[in-house]
Design an enzyme around this catalytic site. Structure first.
Site, mmCIF file in Angstrom:
data_model
loop_
_atom_site.group_PDB
_atom_site.id
_atom_site.type_symbol
_atom_site.label_atom_id
_atom_site.label_comp_id
_atom_site.label_asym_id
_atom_site.label_seq_id
_atom_site.Cartn_x
_atom_site.Cartn_y
_atom_site.Cartn_z
ATOM 1 N N LYS A 114 0.875 -1.175 0.000
ATOM 2 C CA LYS A 114 0.000 0.000 0.000
ATOM 3 C C LYS A 114 0.908 1.219 0.000
ATOM 4 C CE LYS A 114 -4.492 0.932 0.241
ATOM 5 N NZ LYS A 114 -5.693 0.202 -0.180
ATOM 6 N N ASP A 154 -7.028 4.358 -4.344
ATOM 7 C CA ASP A 154 -7.646 4.281 -3.013
ATOM 8 C C ASP A 154 -8.249 5.677 -2.801
ATOM 9 O OD1 ASP A 154 -7.615 2.391 -0.412
ATOM 10 O OD2 ASP A 154 -7.348 4.423 0.288
HETATM 11 P P1 NDP Z 1 -12.804 7.958 -2.630
HETATM 12 O O1 NDP Z 1 -11.745 8.962 -2.484
HETATM 13 O O2 NDP Z 1 -13.385 7.713 -3.978
HETATM 14 O O3 NDP Z 1 -14.028 8.294 -1.661
HETATM 15 C C1 NDP Z 1 -13.838 8.429 -0.288
HETATM 16 C C2 NDP Z 1 -15.150 8.880 0.339
HETATM 17 O O4 NDP Z 1 -15.024 8.811 1.742
HETATM 18 C C3 NDP Z 1 -15.508 10.316 -0.001
HETATM 19 O O5 NDP Z 1 -16.897 10.466 -0.004
HETATM 20 C C4 NDP Z 1 -14.881 11.082 1.163
HETATM 21 O O6 NDP Z 1 -15.480 12.330 1.441
HETATM 22 C C5 NDP Z 1 -15.129 10.125 2.314
HETATM 23 N N1 NDP Z 1 -14.088 10.293 3.338
HETATM 24 C C6 NDP Z 1 -12.750 10.132 3.188
HETATM 25 N N2 NDP Z 1 -12.104 10.398 4.338
HETATM 26 C C7 NDP Z 1 -13.071 10.714 5.224
HETATM 27 C C8 NDP Z 1 -13.048 11.094 6.586
HETATM 28 N N3 NDP Z 1 -11.885 11.177 7.260
HETATM 29 N N4 NDP Z 1 -14.240 11.337 7.190
HETATM 30 C C9 NDP Z 1 -15.415 11.249 6.512
HETATM 31 N N5 NDP Z 1 -15.485 10.916 5.215
HETATM 32 C C10 NDP Z 1 -14.340 10.647 4.587
HETATM 33 O O7 NDP Z 1 -12.203 6.602 -2.012
HETATM 34 P P2 NDP Z 1 -12.663 5.103 -2.240
HETATM 35 O O8 NDP Z 1 -14.129 5.056 -2.415
HETATM 36 O O9 NDP Z 1 -11.798 4.512 -3.268
HETATM 37 O O10 NDP Z 1 -12.248 4.432 -0.844
HETATM 38 C C11 NDP Z 1 -13.134 4.399 0.270
HETATM 39 C C12 NDP Z 1 -12.698 3.313 1.221
HETATM 40 O O11 NDP Z 1 -12.697 2.037 0.543
HETATM 41 C C13 NDP Z 1 -11.296 3.448 1.813
HETATM 42 O O12 NDP Z 1 -11.293 2.919 3.122
HETATM 43 C C14 NDP Z 1 -10.461 2.539 0.928
HETATM 44 O O13 NDP Z 1 -9.290 2.088 1.571
HETATM 45 C C15 NDP Z 1 -11.443 1.402 0.711
HETATM 46 N N6 NDP Z 1 -11.163 0.563 -0.447
HETATM 47 C C16 NDP Z 1 -11.091 1.100 -1.696
HETATM 48 C C17 NDP Z 1 -10.859 0.291 -2.779
HETATM 49 C C18 NDP Z 1 -10.917 0.806 -4.176
HETATM 50 O O14 NDP Z 1 -10.911 -0.018 -5.094
HETATM 51 N N7 NDP Z 1 -10.995 2.086 -4.409
HETATM 52 C C19 NDP Z 1 -10.561 -1.143 -2.611
HETATM 53 C C20 NDP Z 1 -10.765 -1.629 -1.245
HETATM 54 C C21 NDP Z 1 -11.018 -0.781 -0.223
HETATM 55 P P3 NDP Z 1 -14.728 13.702 0.992
HETATM 56 O O15 NDP Z 1 -14.830 13.712 -0.498
HETATM 57 O O16 NDP Z 1 -15.495 14.765 1.671
HETATM 58 O O17 NDP Z 1 -13.310 13.577 1.489
#
Ligand code: NDP
Length: 433
Positions: A114, A154
């Site tokens: 990662k 991510d």
């Molecule tokens: P994105 O950046 O596309 O979306 C993240 C979302 O979570 C946004 O809506 C963001 O809001 C919100 N967010 C992020 N940080 C915070 C915080 N500290 N408090 C509240 N809301 C928060 O990321 P992903 O959808 O790709 O990833 C989301 C999760 O899924 C993570 O935990 C990641 O590790 C996990 N994941 C992702 C994979 C992938 O293929 N992308 C694979 C496996 C797991 P805002 O825009 O306001 O920051």
């Protein structure tokens, strides 16, 4: 702890795994080998570097870049890059550690890694994001490659960032090694269904878990946290399977509409226009936005936390249980605190931990690598079929392992032990390295 000070999330992830695998350690003395556990908790390598880039006004900024290769016992390091102001070494280590078990569960021959940076792309222009990605890859390219380490996206790293990162990788190496990074646009060797895979896969897992209890998603209400890649595609798959998402969130608060959220509007606001979630109200004034709140007080049948780690704590879990939640699937990595997980398990709620439930993303990244290596291109339907088959197999593996260890229906036990056994067996096969 003394060896890794100020890495709370990493300690949390390690403690969770070490606790969950106790039944396997009691059963098989070979697995109790201290050196094995010690090696399992120590990354093979950690790269830290300075990233210098200039904004649109010509001002220089200095960020920190990370890449942790946790285990290459099963294949090249594999796992995403996170760009968010909160990223520290401990964050990256926790995510890479989780990846060891998740990637082992997929059965697709991928190791675990990662990376990321404390750079925050929010509010930055395309040109700024591009310059940052180019500066980041200028160092990272030395450490990655299709047979060494294969990054992906991510939080904060989607198709746009992956394109810029791969562009710089290609320029520096003088090779079109598509398999060096996944999550690419299909135009440059990306797999169809990769953007959808994590969210879809999480819902496939939840659906399989509910089915084993004689329940269905059809007609259910759902709450999903986040509104990014994973959250959006989880909501889309929930809709396809007959469930209605009534709330989702971003870091500014949560959006609620008891009639169900309009996913086309959500897509336009969040993905196309890259606006804040509250802008949804300009299109659907009947919905409500709750600034600074998390969505867990909204009654629902199923919940899919898909934003970030430790976003769902014990009081939130108690509220969900009190409101009658039936099933939980972690789309994000470690979104539920250990106390929250305990609440769900004690209440008999179907609980699908992230390392199993959200493995569809990395599994489809492995499918992207497979297509890049063979120069084949599969249809969306073919890739989605393989994703679903992988999630069904992971679900069955977790269920069988939990049963075998006297914890029927406990996916936390099943996922951790199944992933651990595979990773440990591969490490033992390779000898003391
Ligand atoms: P994105 O950046 O596309 O979306 C993240 C979302 O979570 C946004 O809506 C963001 O809001 C919100 N967010 C992020 N940080 C915070 C915080 N500290 N408090 C509240 N809301 C928060 O990321 P992903 O959808 O790709 O990833 C989301 C999760 O899924 C993570 O935990 C990641 O590790 C996990 N994941 C992702 C994979 C992938 O293929 N992308 C694979 C496996 C797991 P805002 O825009 O306001 O920051």
């Amino acid at each position: 702890m003394r060896r890794n000070p100020a890495e709370d999330e990493f300690h949390q992830a390690v403690s969770e795994v070490l606790e969950a695998i106790q039944p396997a350690l009691r059963r098989d003395p070979g697995l109790r080998d201290a050196a094995l556990l010690e090696r399992l908790c120590e990354p093979e390598r950690q790269v830290l570097f300075r990233v210098v880039w200039t904004d649109d006004e010509g001002r220089a900024h200095v960020n920190r870049g990370f890449r942790v290769g946790f285990s290459s016992a099963l294949g090249p390091y594999k796992g995403g890059l996170r760009f968010h102001r909160s990223v520290r070494l401990g964050t990256v280590k926790f995510l890479a550690f989780e990846q060891v078990f998740k990637n082992a569960l997929t059965g697709l021959g991928i190791g675990a890694g990662k990376g990321g940076s404390d750079f925050d792309p929010a509010g930055r222009s395309d040109a700024e994001v591009m310059r940052f990605c180019q500066a980041f890859m200028t160092e990272l390219h030395r450490h990655i490659g299709p047979r060494t380490d294969v990054p992906a996206g991510d939080i904060g790293v989607g198709g746009r960032e992956i394109g810029y990162l791969f562009g710089q990788y290609k320029r520096l190496t003088n090779r079109f090694d598509a398999g060096a990074i996944t999550g690419k646009d299909p135009l440059i060797g990306g797999s169809l269904a990769r953007p959808e895979a994590t969210g879809y896969g999480t819902v496939y897992f939840l659906d399989a878990a509910l089915t084993t209890r004689g329940e269905r998603l059809d007609g259910r209400t759902a709450v999903v946290s986040g509104s990014g890649n994973v959250a959006f595609h989880a909501m889309a798959k929930l809709r396809e399977l007959g469930a209605t998402t009534v709330a989702c969130s971003d870091s500014g608060g949560y959006l609620h509409d008891p009639a169900g959220l309009d996913l086309d509007v959500l897509h336009e606001v969040k993905t196309v226009q890259r606006q804040r979630l509250s802008a949804y109200l300009e299109h659907v004034p009947s919905a409500r936005f709750f600034p600074g709140e998390t969505p867990w007080e909204v009654p629902c049948d199923v919940a899919v936390p898909s934003a970030t780690q430790n976003e769902l704590d014990e009081p939130a879990a108690i509220s969900l249980v009190k409101n009658g939640v039936l099933g939980m699937a972690e789309g994000a990595n470690m979104p539920c605190t250990p106390a929250a997980v305990q609440v769900f398990r004690e209440a008999g709620v179907v609980f699908a931990p992230g390392k199993a439930a959200n493995a569809g993303g990395v599994a489809t990244s492995a499918l992207e690598m497979q297509q890049n290596a063979s120069r084949e291109r599969w249809t969306f339907e073919e890739t989605d079929r393989r994703l679903k088959a992988t999630m069904t197999a992971i679900h069955a593996q977790c269920l069988a392992t939990a049963d075998e260890h006297g914890a029927p229906g406990d996916y936390v036990t099943g996922a951790n032990i199944a992933g651990f056994r595979t990773a440990a067996a591969a490490m033992s096969t390779l000898g003391l390295i």
